[in-house]
Design a protein around this motif. Structure first.
Motif, mmCIF file in Angstrom:
data_model
loop_
_atom_site.group_PDB
_atom_site.id
_atom_site.type_symbol
_atom_site.label_atom_id
_atom_site.label_comp_id
_atom_site.label_asym_id
_atom_site.label_seq_id
_atom_site.Cartn_x
_atom_site.Cartn_y
_atom_site.Cartn_z
ATOM 1 N N GLY A 49 -6.542 1.734 6.413
ATOM 2 C CA GLY A 49 -5.321 2.263 6.081
ATOM 3 C C GLY A 49 -4.872 1.926 4.636
ATOM 4 N N ASP B 263 -2.088 -0.062 3.163
ATOM 5 C CA ASP B 263 -0.890 -0.852 3.212
ATOM 6 C C ASP B 263 -0.930 -2.137 2.538
ATOM 7 N N THR C 283 3.299 7.385 -1.052
ATOM 8 C CA THR C 283 2.474 6.840 -0.001
ATOM 9 C C THR C 283 2.726 7.520 1.330
ATOM 10 N N GLU C 284 3.959 6.934 1.832
ATOM 11 C CA GLU C 284 4.352 7.401 3.002
ATOM 12 C C GLU C 284 4.294 8.847 3.639
ATOM 13 N N THR D 181 -3.148 9.564 7.819
ATOM 14 C CA THR D 181 -3.122 8.538 8.710
ATOM 15 C C THR D 181 -3.470 8.882 10.541
ATOM 16 N N GLN E 239 0.677 9.714 3.973
ATOM 17 C CA GLN E 239 0.188 9.111 5.564
ATOM 18 C C GLN E 239 0.719 10.110 6.699
#
Length: 640
Positions: free
Chosen positions: A394, A396, A365-366, A373, A369
């Motif tokens: 977002g 999270d 996921t990061e 994001t 992002q």
């Protein structure tokens, strides 16, 4: 630009190199009496990490039902495979909520059956609410099913066989859920430091992952373009029989955030110290593109990738744990340009990313992002003091139940071969295949079972109740420029916290650009939308004036940004556009006439909650969150 020769795939040699030498052929040789099918089943059973040892995440406490939410299956009897495969994360509570009847999976003895009939009790009557958490479970499968098949109990299948048959048979019956080995058993990623001593770009990855470069080059993440049926994009007279599909995507549709096209704002230098090899501050759409600096072939109006474009594919941006792209001024074909790899004697030097290449793995996921994001969040243009997601939320653990459970982006969005499912929305106009549509019901098919709820779900999206607030950017005003970091010009932006209330509209899966859902109570489904007001420069016919953001940032003049942007766009149209048959491409505007405020509607499917859920009275009560008049109807079920 000098090109390197691509190495051939390693094939079986690579499998041995990675230590993965357990395959069907070897099993068949060991067991010649069995067929290939039997061998496949044996391998499947071997790989299923299930048994007496499970770790539980977020166990439902005393008095709560349905047991643990997540079970990580890691049977010690097959621990010799753990260096090859990750343990299986089984969503226990999710299955329990769908199936409702515990005995479907946990079968029962005759005495349990008699007790249930006589007392009218359920599994939860005995197996929930007990003080000892170890008793707050169903009886382990291994009590009856031995770890391995036993000839002494021929009538009883082995543990792994029982679990596999139970899962796969149910998934086949309901035509939903994984039935293939690798859909549950994810290969561990070996330490790539053992394989990569010096990184040479995507060709290094291609040696062990043949065909992946071609997949990436033809993905929407790389092309920024795809084909969609015209009746999805438009409902006006522009739809013609001559063009049953439209080329669409970010490469062809101006972004309301940036009021421009990527082709005229690909990569540009904002700030640089010539004494250092790297460009200090970079801007442009290319900073998120999964390439090393070249525009995709679609931006150059080519239908197919050109020779050598495989050298532009950047695998690390999506797969490396520790990756920070750098940018360098280079000369390519005698022309100055910006690339995220330096050149040494005219040859690209990817070795600066060797350490990052040694730390690759599955997408996380990061990693997603890093770009997603940042959509509308560049500190060089927008300074909002917080998150500025255009869709408002977002992904999270604090705001989304799926993120809290550890579900990654690719678990929902991926379809293999670097393709991604189309989200049911009115603002995403680029999909790998418009027929591959993702939605809540892909996983949550049987959550609401009453006839009343079934009828509502047919007309009301899940997000209408479970994603009841948004936030992020609410307005962008190009008529109001302000000074930001380093004295650079930014655009005036308004933003809100996560309590911003959405609006509701009907959506019948047809779209009118820009970002406008179409539909009515007769043919649409109710969806929540985040409204975003954008004040943009236009000509006297209302056509958008495409901007040069480099001019905007450095010169601080909207007039110069418009002038330079229009010149760049005219050059692009003259040189490239005739080569590409596209539909609905922005017209060349006339003279700047002023500013016009437009409302864009963005769908959102993150920020999903099971606790903070919109109730019936929230929409049908006196202070309704829904403006029923804008939906062309009155409140059908007024409360209070």
């Amino acid at each position: 630009m000098t090109q390197r020769k691509r190495m051939p795939p390693a094939g079986d040699a690579h499998m041995k190199k990675c230590g993965f030498d357990l395959n069907l052929k070897q099993i068949k040789n060991l067991l010649p009496a069995y067929s290939y099918v039997a061998a496949a089943l044996i391998l499947l059973f071997l790989l299923m990490p299930i048994g007496s040892a499970v770790s539980q995440e977020e166990f439902a406490g005393a008095g709560e039902s349905r047991g643990p939410k997540i079970i990580v299956m890691n049977d010690p009897d097959i621990s010799f495979l753990y260096d090859k495969f990750e343990p299986v994360r089984f969503r226990h509570q999710w299955h329990a909520d769908i199936v409702k009847d515990c005995t479907v999976c946990h079968h029962y003895f005759d005495k349990h059956d008699e007790l249930a009939r006589e007392t009218g009790t359920s599994c939860e009557s005995c197996h929930s609410g007990l003080p000892d958490v170890q008793q707050n479970r169903a009886i382990p499968c291994s009590v009856c099913h031995e770890t391995e098949f036993s000839r002494a109990n021929k009538e009883r299948v082995g543990l792994k066989g029982a679990i596999h048959r139970l899962c796969i048979d149910c998934h086949q019956d309901y035509e939903s859920g994984p039935v293939d080995c690798m859909e549950c058993h994810v290969l561990n990623v070996p330490d790539h430091a053992d394989f990569i001593s010096e990184y040479e770009g995507a060709e290094t990855c291609e040696e062990c992952h043949p065909g992946k470069i071609n997949e990436v080059m033809n993905s929407t993440h790389y092309k920024l373009m795809s084909k969609l049926p015209l009746d999805f994009l438009y409902t006006n007279s522009e739809a013609t029989e001559k063009a049953p599909y439209a080329q669409s995507g970010f490469i062809l549709q101006p972004s309301p955030f940036w009021a421009t096209l990527p082709q005229i704002n690909w990569l540009y230098t904002i700030e640089d110290d010539p004494s250092t090899p790297e460009i200090d501050v970079i801007g442009g759409c290319g900073t998120c593109h999964i390439g090393y600096g070249l525009e995709p072939f679609t931006a150059r109006s080519a239908i197919l990738p050109s020779s050598g474009e495989e050298h532009n594919v950047d695998c690390l941006v999506c797969h490396s744990q520790e990756y920070e792209r750098k940018y360098f001024p280079v000369i390519s074909d005698g022309k100055p340009m910006i690339r995220s790899v330096p050149t040494v004697d005219g040859i690209e030097d990817h070795s600066i990313y060797t350490e990052a290449a040694q730390k690759v793995g599955h997408t996380a996921t990061e990693y997603c992002q890093r770009c997603h994001t940042r959509s509308g969040e560049s500190v060089e243009v927008f300074e909002t003091g917080g998150h500025s997601f255009k869709r408002g939320v977002g992904f999270d653990p604090q705001t989304d139940v799926h993120a809290k459970l550890g579900i990654t982006c690719s678990e929902c969005h991926n379809t293999s071969e670097h393709k991604f499912k189309r989200k049911l929305s009115s603002d995403l106009l680029t999909f790998s295949d418009y027929r591959l549509e993702e939605g809540c019901l892909d996983c949550h098919r049987f959550v609401h079972t009453s006839d009343e709820m079934k009828n509502m779900v047919a007309k009301v999206s899940c997000t209408s109740c479970h994603a009841n607030s948004t936030g992020g950017i609410t307005a962008i005003d190009y008529a109001n420029l302000v000074k930001g970091a380093g004295g650079r010009t930014t655009v005036s932006v308004s933003s809100a916290d996560q309590e911003w209330q959405p609006v509701f509209r009907w959506f019948n899966r047809k779209v009118m650009l820009p970002s406008t859902p179409l539909g009515s109570k007769y043919d649409g489904m109710l969806h929540p939308y985040k409204e975003l007001e954008v004040t943009l420069p236009v000509d006297d016919a209302g056509n958008l004036m495409l901007l040069s953001h480099r001019s905007l940032i450095l010169d601080g003049s909207i007039e110069k940004a418009i002038k330079d942007g229009q010149e760049d766009y005219r050059n692009y149209v003259a040189n490239f556009l005739p080569k590409l048959e596209v539909f609905g491409f922005p017209p060349i505007p006339g003279e700047f006439a002023g500013f016009e405020t437009r409302t864009h509607m963005y769908t959102f499917s993150h920020g999903i909650s099971l606790d903070n859920v919109r109730t019936c009275v929230d929409c049908h009560g006196a202070n309704s969150a829904v403006d029923w008049s804008l939906l062309g109807m009155e409140n059908p079920y007024p409360i209070g």
